[in-house]
Design a protein around this motif. Structure first.
Motif, short mmCIF file in Angstrom:
data_model
loop_
_atom_site.label_atom_id
_atom_site.label_comp_id
_atom_site.label_asym_id
_atom_site.label_seq_id
_atom_site.Cartn_x
_atom_site.Cartn_y
_atom_site.Cartn_z
N LEU A 245 19.82 -55.64 -3.10
CA LEU A 245 19.12 -55.19 -4.30
C LEU A 245 18.05 -54.16 -3.94
CD1 LEU A 245 18.47 -55.40 -7.31
CD2 LEU A 245 17.07 -57.42 -6.81
N ALA A 246 17.38 -54.37 -2.80
CA ALA A 246 16.31 -53.45 -2.42
C ALA A 246 16.83 -52.05 -2.09
CB ALA A 246 15.56 -54.01 -1.20
N ALA A 250 17.21 -47.76 -8.84
CA ALA A 250 16.72 -48.44 -10.03
C ALA A 250 17.57 -48.05 -11.24
CB ALA A 250 15.26 -48.08 -10.29
N CYS A 265 17.94 -54.09 -11.01
CA CYS A 265 16.75 -54.44 -11.78
C CYS A 265 15.98 -55.47 -10.96
CB CYS A 265 17.14 -55.04 -13.14
SG CYS A 265 18.13 -53.95 -14.19
N THR A 266 14.79 -55.12 -10.52
CA THR A 266 14.01 -56.02 -9.68
C THR A 266 13.33 -57.09 -10.51
OG1 THR A 266 12.14 -54.50 -9.80
CG2 THR A 266 13.62 -54.27 -7.92
N GLU A 267 12.95 -58.16 -9.85
CA GLU A 267 12.29 -59.27 -10.54
C GLU A 267 11.01 -58.79 -11.20
OE1 GLU A 267 10.91 -63.87 -9.65
OE2 GLU A 267 11.50 -62.56 -8.01
#
Length: 453
Positions: A245-246, A250, A265-267
C-alpha cells in the motif's frame, strides 16, 4: 516410538468417517495423481513429498491438526482431516516437513478425529499438490480459515455448501464469516460451488452489511481481521506479488484512459462527497466511493480504478455507512473494485471491450457478434431463453432472461443496456429474480453484463 504410538492410536484415537462427511468431501487439488508415488508417512530425511491418495484409501493414525501434524501421521488421513482431499475421490497432496511442536491438539474435522500428542521432534504441513511450486498460489483444498503463515490461497466450496452461514460485511468480511456464503454474496461462486481466491485483509473499524446474489450479510463494528474474496484468475494464479500500500500511488485522480489503475487509500483518508452508486461521477471522491462500494474498509487499502463514459443519470444510495447522492448527466464516470478483482472479472461493467455500440437494437434477443454495447427492449411477454452464469453471463445467453435474473427488469419488461466484457474461465449458475441460470464449466470467449444507470 512409532510402533508405540500406533498401538496407542488403535486403542484411544477414533478415525470415524461418517457417510455425511464422505458425501461432503472435496476432491484432490491440481496435478496428476497418477504420476505421483502413493502417500504413506513422511520418509525420514525427506523435506518435501508430492504424493497421491487413491480413491477409497484406507485411513491411518494422525496426531494434531492443520497446520501441524506429527511427522509420523498418515498423510492421506491428515489431508482428509484438513479438507484437502476426499476419501471417495482421493487426490494429490504436497507434504512439507516443519519444526516440531511442543503440543499437538487433537480435533474432529471432515469426519476424522485426530489424536492429541505432546512434544514431537518434527511436523508436516499439507497443501494441495503444487501449492509450493514456483508461481502457484497456495491451495487450501476445502475452504477454511487461512493458516497463520499464509496470506492468500485458492480454496473450493462444494455444491450447496454456501448460503447458510453467518457473514458480516461486504467484501471485506469479518475473518469469522462463513467463507463459502461470503463467496456467493461476492458473486464469485454460485450455489453449485467452485473455486475462489481467499485473502487475509486488515481489520476494519466497521463492516456494512448488504444484500447481493440472494445472500444478506450483517453489519458489525470493529473486528481485528478481515477476509477478502476474489475470483480465480486465468491459469489459477493471482498475477504476481501484491503491491505494498505504501508503494502505490494515491487515489486522487481518475485515469485519462480506460485502462485499470491500481492505487491506494491510506488509513484515515479524508472523506469527500460522491454521486452515484457504481459508476460514480468523475468528480466524486475516489476513496469515499471505494468505501461506499465495499472495495475497502475504514482502514483503507488497494483498489482498482477504471474510467469510462459519462452517464445520463447517477442514482445515489446508502452503503457501508456512506451516503452517495443522486445526480443528472456527467461527462466522465469511474468505478472501483477491490485489488485483484476487476481484471479477473473482465474489467469494469461500464467499459465495453471494442466493437460498435448499437443505440437502438429493438427487441432483445442475444448479443450480436462484434457489438460492444447494445440498447434493446424486453416486453413483459418476452419468451425466456437459456442463460449461463450469474452476472457476468455468457455472451450467447438470452438477454431478457438474464436481465430478469440480474434484477434489471421485472415481469413487465423494460429497456436495458447490455455491455460486452471479457470472457471467464467458467460460469456459476444461481437462482434469482424468479430465474434459475445454468452453470458452464468451460471458458467462453466473451461475457455480458448490464449497465444499471
Amino acid at each position: 516410538m512409532r510402533l508405540i504410538r500406533m498401538i496407542a492410536a488403535a486403542g484411544a484415537v477414533g478415525l470415524c468417517l461418517s457417510g455425511a462427511a464422505q458425501a461432503q468431501g472435496r476432491g484432490g487439488q491440481g496435478g496428476a495423481a497418477a504420476d505421483l508415488p502413493e502417500c504413506g508417512v513422511m520418509p525420514d530425511g525427506t523435506e518435501r513429498l508430492d504424493c497421491s491418495c487413491d480413491a477409497g484409501f484406507e485411513t491411518g493414525a494422525i496426531w494434531g491438526g492443520a497446520p501441524f501434524y506429527t511427522a509420523d501421521s498418515d498423510i492421506c488421513t491428515a489431508a482428509l482431516h484438513a479438507g484437502i482431499v476426499s476419501q471417495q475421490a482421493g487426490g494429490a497432496v504436497t507434504a512439507a516437513r516443519a519444526p516440531g511442536q511442543a503440543a499437538y491438539p487433537g480435533s474432529s474435522a471432515n469426519g476424522v478425529t485426530s489424536g492429541e500428542w505432546g512434544s514431537y521432534d518434527s511436523s508436516i504441513k499439507l497443501a494441495g499438490y503444487g501449492a509450493a511450486q514456483g508461481g502457484a498460489v497456495f491451495d487450501l483444498g476445502a475452504c477454511a480459515p487461512l493458516p497463520a503463515d499464509i496470506d492468500e490461497a485458492i480454496c473450493a466450496c462444494t455444491p450447496g455448501e454456501g448460503g447458510g452461514g453467518s457473514v458480516w460485511g461486504s467484501n471485506p468480511y469479518t475473518a469469522d464469516s462463513d467463507i463459502c456464503t461470503a463467496a456467493i454474496h461476492a458473486g464469485v461462486i454460485g450455489t453449485d460451488g467452485g473455486k475462489l481466491v481467499l485473502r487475509r485483509a486488515p481489520g476494519q473499524a466497521e463492516y456494512g452489511g448488504s444484500e447481493a446474489h440472494g445472500v444478506t450479510t450483517g453489519s458489525w463494528g470493529s473486528y481485528d481481521e478481515s477476509i477478502a474474496i476474489a475470483a480465480v484468475p486465468r491459469g489459477g494464479k493471482t498475477g504476481g506479488a501484491r503491491p505494498a500500500l505504501a508503494d502505490a500511488p494515491a487515489c486522487d485522480a481518475v485515469p485519462e484512459d480506460g485502462a485499470p489503475v491500481i492505487c491506494g487509500c491510506t488509513e484515515g483518508f479524508a472523506r469527500g462527497p460522491i454521486w452515484g452508486s457504481g459508476p460514480y461521477t468523475g468528480d466524486s471522491d475516489i476513496c469515499t466511493a471505494a468505501l461506499h462500494a465495499g472495495a475497502i474498509g475504514a482502514a483503507g487499502g488497494l483498489i482498482e480504478l477504471r474510467r469510462f463514459a459519462g452517464q445520463p443519470a447517477y442514482e445515489g444510495s446508502d452503503r457501508n455507512g456512506i451516503t452517495a447522492r443522486d445526480w443528472g448527466s456527467y461527462p466522465v464516470s469511474f468505478d472501483v473494485a477491490p485489488y485483484g478483482t476487476a481484471a479477473e472479472a473482465g474489467g469494469s461493467a461500464g467499459a465495453p471491450k471494442g466493437g460498435a455500440e448499437i443505440a437502438d437494437g429493438g427487441a432483445c434477443t442475444v448479443m450480436p457478434d462484434g457489438v460492444a454495447a447494445l440498447r434493446c427492449t424486453c416486453t413483459g411477454d418476452a419468451p425466456r431463453g437459456p442463460v449461463w452464469g450469474s452476472g457476468p453471463y455468457t455472451a450467447d445467453s438470452d438477454i431478457c432472461t438474464a436481465a430478469r435474473h440480474a434484477g434489471v427488469i421485472d415481469a413487465f419488461g423494460g429497456a436495458v443496456r447490455v455491455l460486452r466484457i471479457r470472457g471467464l474461465d467458467s460460469y456459476a449458475g444461481t437462482a434469482a429474480g424468479g430465474v434459475t441460470t445454468d452453470g458452464w464449466a468451460d471458458a467462453y470467449d466473451s461475457s455480458i453484463v448490464f449497465d444499471r444507470n
